[in-house]
Every structure is written in C-alpha cells, then in structure tokens.
Design a protein around this motif. Sequence first.
Motif, PDB file in Angstrom:
ATOM      1  N   UNK A 159       0.753  -1.267  -0.176  1.00  0.00           N
ATOM      2  CA  UNK A 159       0.045  -0.009   0.038  1.00  0.00           C
ATOM      3  C   UNK A 159       0.799   1.153  -0.081  1.00  0.00           C
ATOM      4  N   UNK A 160       2.310   1.127  -0.087  1.00  0.00           N
ATOM      5  CA  UNK A 160       2.845   2.376  -0.208  1.00  0.00           C
ATOM      6  C   UNK A 160       4.170   1.956  -0.834  1.00  0.00           C
ATOM      7  N   UNK A 161       5.120   3.075  -0.865  1.00  0.00           N
ATOM      8  CA  UNK A 161       6.386   3.021  -1.422  1.00  0.00           C
ATOM      9  C   UNK A 161       7.431   2.663  -0.426  1.00  0.00           C
ATOM     10  N   UNK A 162       7.197   2.514   0.879  1.00  0.00           N
ATOM     11  CA  UNK A 162       8.112   2.694   1.988  1.00  0.00           C
ATOM     12  C   UNK A 162       9.250   1.554   1.781  1.00  0.00           C
ATOM     13  N   UNK A 163       9.099   0.451   1.088  1.00  0.00           N
ATOM     14  CA  UNK A 163      10.115  -0.516   0.901  1.00  0.00           C
ATOM     15  C   UNK A 163      10.704  -0.518  -0.802  1.00  0.00           C
ATOM     16  N   UNK A 164      10.331   0.679  -1.521  1.00  0.00           N
ATOM     17  CA  UNK A 164      10.817   0.781  -3.060  1.00  0.00           C
ATOM     18  C   UNK A 164      12.461   0.804  -2.872  1.00  0.00           C
ATOM     19  N   UNK A 165      13.119   0.105  -3.608  1.00  0.00           N
ATOM     20  CA  UNK A 165      12.710  -0.595  -4.980  1.00  0.00           C
ATOM     21  C   UNK A 165      12.066  -1.983  -4.778  1.00  0.00           C
ATOM     22  N   UNK A 166      12.406  -2.616  -3.675  1.00  0.00           N
ATOM     23  CA  UNK A 166      12.241  -4.218  -3.439  1.00  0.00           C
ATOM     24  C   UNK A 166      10.806  -4.262  -3.487  1.00  0.00           C
ATOM     25  N   UNK A 167       9.924  -3.488  -2.825  1.00  0.00           N
ATOM     26  CA  UNK A 167       8.383  -3.531  -2.817  1.00  0.00           C
ATOM     27  C   UNK A 167       7.794  -2.265  -3.108  1.00  0.00           C
ATOM     28  N   UNK A 168       7.074  -2.219  -3.970  1.00  0.00           N
ATOM     29  CA  UNK A 168       6.409  -0.800  -4.582  1.00  0.00           C
ATOM     30  C   UNK A 168       4.930  -0.854  -4.180  1.00  0.00           C
ATOM     31  N   UNK A 169       4.477   0.213  -4.264  1.00  0.00           N
ATOM     32  CA  UNK A 169       2.781   0.576  -4.016  1.00  0.00           C
ATOM     33  C   UNK A 169       2.270  -0.284  -5.065  1.00  0.00           C
ATOM     34  N   UNK A 170       1.282  -1.010  -4.729  1.00  0.00           N
ATOM     35  CA  UNK A 170       0.541  -2.024  -5.768  1.00  0.00           C
ATOM     36  C   UNK A 170       1.081  -3.388  -5.929  1.00  0.00           C
ATOM     37  N   UNK A 171       2.229  -3.767  -5.464  1.00  0.00           N
ATOM     38  CA  UNK A 171       2.964  -5.046  -5.694  1.00  0.00           C
ATOM     39  C   UNK A 171       2.315  -5.897  -4.875  1.00  0.00           C
ATOM     40  N   UNK A 172       2.215  -7.285  -5.301  1.00  0.00           N
ATOM     41  CA  UNK A 172       1.698  -8.291  -4.338  1.00  0.00           C
ATOM     42  C   UNK A 172       2.776  -8.870  -3.856  1.00  0.00           C
ATOM     43  N   UNK A 173       2.419  -9.355  -2.285  1.00  0.00           N
ATOM     44  CA  UNK A 173       3.342  -9.938  -1.536  1.00  0.00           C
ATOM     45  C   UNK A 173       2.883 -11.026  -1.047  1.00  0.00           C
ATOM     46  N   UNK A 174       3.813 -12.131  -0.799  1.00  0.00           N
ATOM     47  CA  UNK A 174       3.392 -13.510  -0.440  1.00  0.00           C
ATOM     48  C   UNK A 174       4.091 -13.428   1.075  1.00  0.00           C
ATOM     49  N   UNK A 175       3.308 -13.645   2.118  1.00  0.00           N
ATOM     50  CA  UNK A 175       3.819 -13.534   3.529  1.00  0.00           C
ATOM     51  C   UNK A 175       3.488 -14.908   4.283  1.00  0.00           C
ATOM     52  N   UNK A 176       4.647 -15.335   4.727  1.00  0.00           N
ATOM     53  CA  UNK A 176       4.798 -16.793   5.698  1.00  0.00           C
ATOM     54  C   UNK A 176       4.213 -16.367   6.923  1.00  0.00           C
ATOM     55  N   UNK A 177       2.924 -16.674   7.398  1.00  0.00           N
ATOM     56  CA  UNK A 177       2.351 -16.313   8.723  1.00  0.00           C
ATOM     57  C   UNK A 177       3.034 -17.108   9.933  1.00  0.00           C
ATOM     58  N   UNK A 178       3.799 -18.149   9.404  1.00  0.00           N
ATOM     59  CA  UNK A 178       4.271 -19.031  10.319  1.00  0.00           C
ATOM     60  C   UNK A 178       5.764 -18.659  10.788  1.00  0.00           C
ATOM     61  N   UNK A 179       6.384 -17.825   9.912  1.00  0.00           N
ATOM     62  CA  UNK A 179       7.840 -17.446  10.061  1.00  0.00           C
ATOM     63  C   UNK A 179       7.646 -16.202  10.766  1.00  0.00           C
ATOM     64  N   UNK A 180       7.809 -16.131  12.072  1.00  0.00           N
ATOM     65  CA  UNK A 180       7.537 -14.747  12.914  1.00  0.00           C
ATOM     66  C   UNK A 180       8.970 -14.344  13.983  1.00  0.00           C
ATOM     67  N   UNK A 181      10.033 -15.328  13.469  1.00  0.00           N
ATOM     68  CA  UNK A 181      11.235 -15.054  14.137  1.00  0.00           C
ATOM     69  C   UNK A 181      12.012 -13.964  13.584  1.00  0.00           C
ATOM     70  N   UNK A 182      11.965 -12.658  14.416  1.00  0.00           N
ATOM     71  CA  UNK A 182      12.845 -11.962  13.467  1.00  0.00           C
ATOM     72  C   UNK A 182      14.182 -12.147  13.286  1.00  0.00           C
ATOM     73  N   UNK A 183      14.730 -11.849  11.947  1.00  0.00           N
ATOM     74  CA  UNK A 183      16.010 -12.057  11.566  1.00  0.00           C
ATOM     75  C   UNK A 183      16.505 -10.552  11.016  1.00  0.00           C
ATOM     76  N   UNK A 184      17.861 -10.608  11.124  1.00  0.00           N
ATOM     77  CA  UNK A 184      18.684  -9.541  10.682  1.00  0.00           C
ATOM     78  C   UNK A 184      18.623  -9.033   9.011  1.00  0.00           C
TER      79      UNK A 184
END
Length: 196
Positions: free
Chosen positions: A111-136
Amino acid sequence: MSFENDMVQLLEAGIKKAGSAIALGRIIKVANTSITRWRKDATQVNMKAAIALADYVGVRLNFPEDWEESYVRIASDGTFGAFPVLTGMFSLKLLQSMKLEASDCVYLKAIDNSMDPVISNGDAILVNTKDTDLADGAIFLLSFNENVFVRRTFPNYVDGIVLRCDNAFFPQINIACENIPQLKVLGRVRWVSKIF
C-alpha cells in the motif's frame, strides 16, 4: 503442445511474432521481467498467462492430467490493516522451493512505497505467517501501535529493534526494549510480484 515441455518454445514463438519480449508482455499483459524469468524456468508461467500466450500464438495447450495438482490457490482470510487481501494461484514447485505451505501464507497488496525499490505500491506480496522469528535484514509484515506495515528488521534485544524502510524518504522506527511486547510479527515476506 504440452504445457511444461514446450512452454519455452511457445514463449520464443510469442516473442518472434510480437517482435520483442517487451511487445509480447504488453500484448499478453505481463511484465517483461516475468517473461525473462519464464524463459529461464518455464514452470513459473501462471495458467492465465500461458493461455493468453497460446491464444496469441494460435496454438492449443494440452495440460498434463495432474496440472491442477501442480498449483494451489492462496486466498487469505482476515484483515491486515490497510493491506488489501488478494487471491492467487501458486506453483507447488515454487512454494516447495521456498519450503512454504499454502495454508501458512497470505497474499496481500502493498500500500505504499516505503520498501521501494524491493516492494512498491501495488506490488503483490506473499507472507509466511508461520515465520515470525525476526532475522537481521529480513522483511516482515508487522503490527505496532495499531499500524500494519512492511519493514526490514534489525533486532537487538539489548537496545531494542530497528525497523527500516528501503526507501530513504521514509523514517526508520526504533522500538525500545520496553515496547517490544507491543510489536506483533505477522509473518515474513517471502515473494514479491512487481507491477510495471
């Protein structure tokens, strides 16, 4: 023509007929980067694009009997802040290569360009909801103070957690140790479909 064995030939025929990969992308309504990826691995071609390509070239596709078993539909339930929930078909080979189960994933629209150029507004993302351990340095879908957003995480449980944007115009978020319990990790972003 069989779907998997001859998809590269079909792509090349489409490119030849259109005059270029870019022109073919415009005709069948897919990004040029998708065509480049498909030329390397034809198993990544989605059904809708394969049918559009075959129609354009003027051939009939003979899908393998088990083709429906080779793809899985991901339809997300629930809400994820302002992120629109999408529905998509994914290759089981793709999910298996990322060690993902379809039932553990949500498919959302950025919904925004905060992660542009990797993820831009309107891009589709697939999120693994089981992977919740933060990684560097990994990218996660997060909730903090009733806001849902995608950020690159840099956990340091002595000083807190830094949530960074790839786009320098968006500020990073510093979460102090005492506020870490308020941070909810909704899942790790594992795949992005770019909009061009």
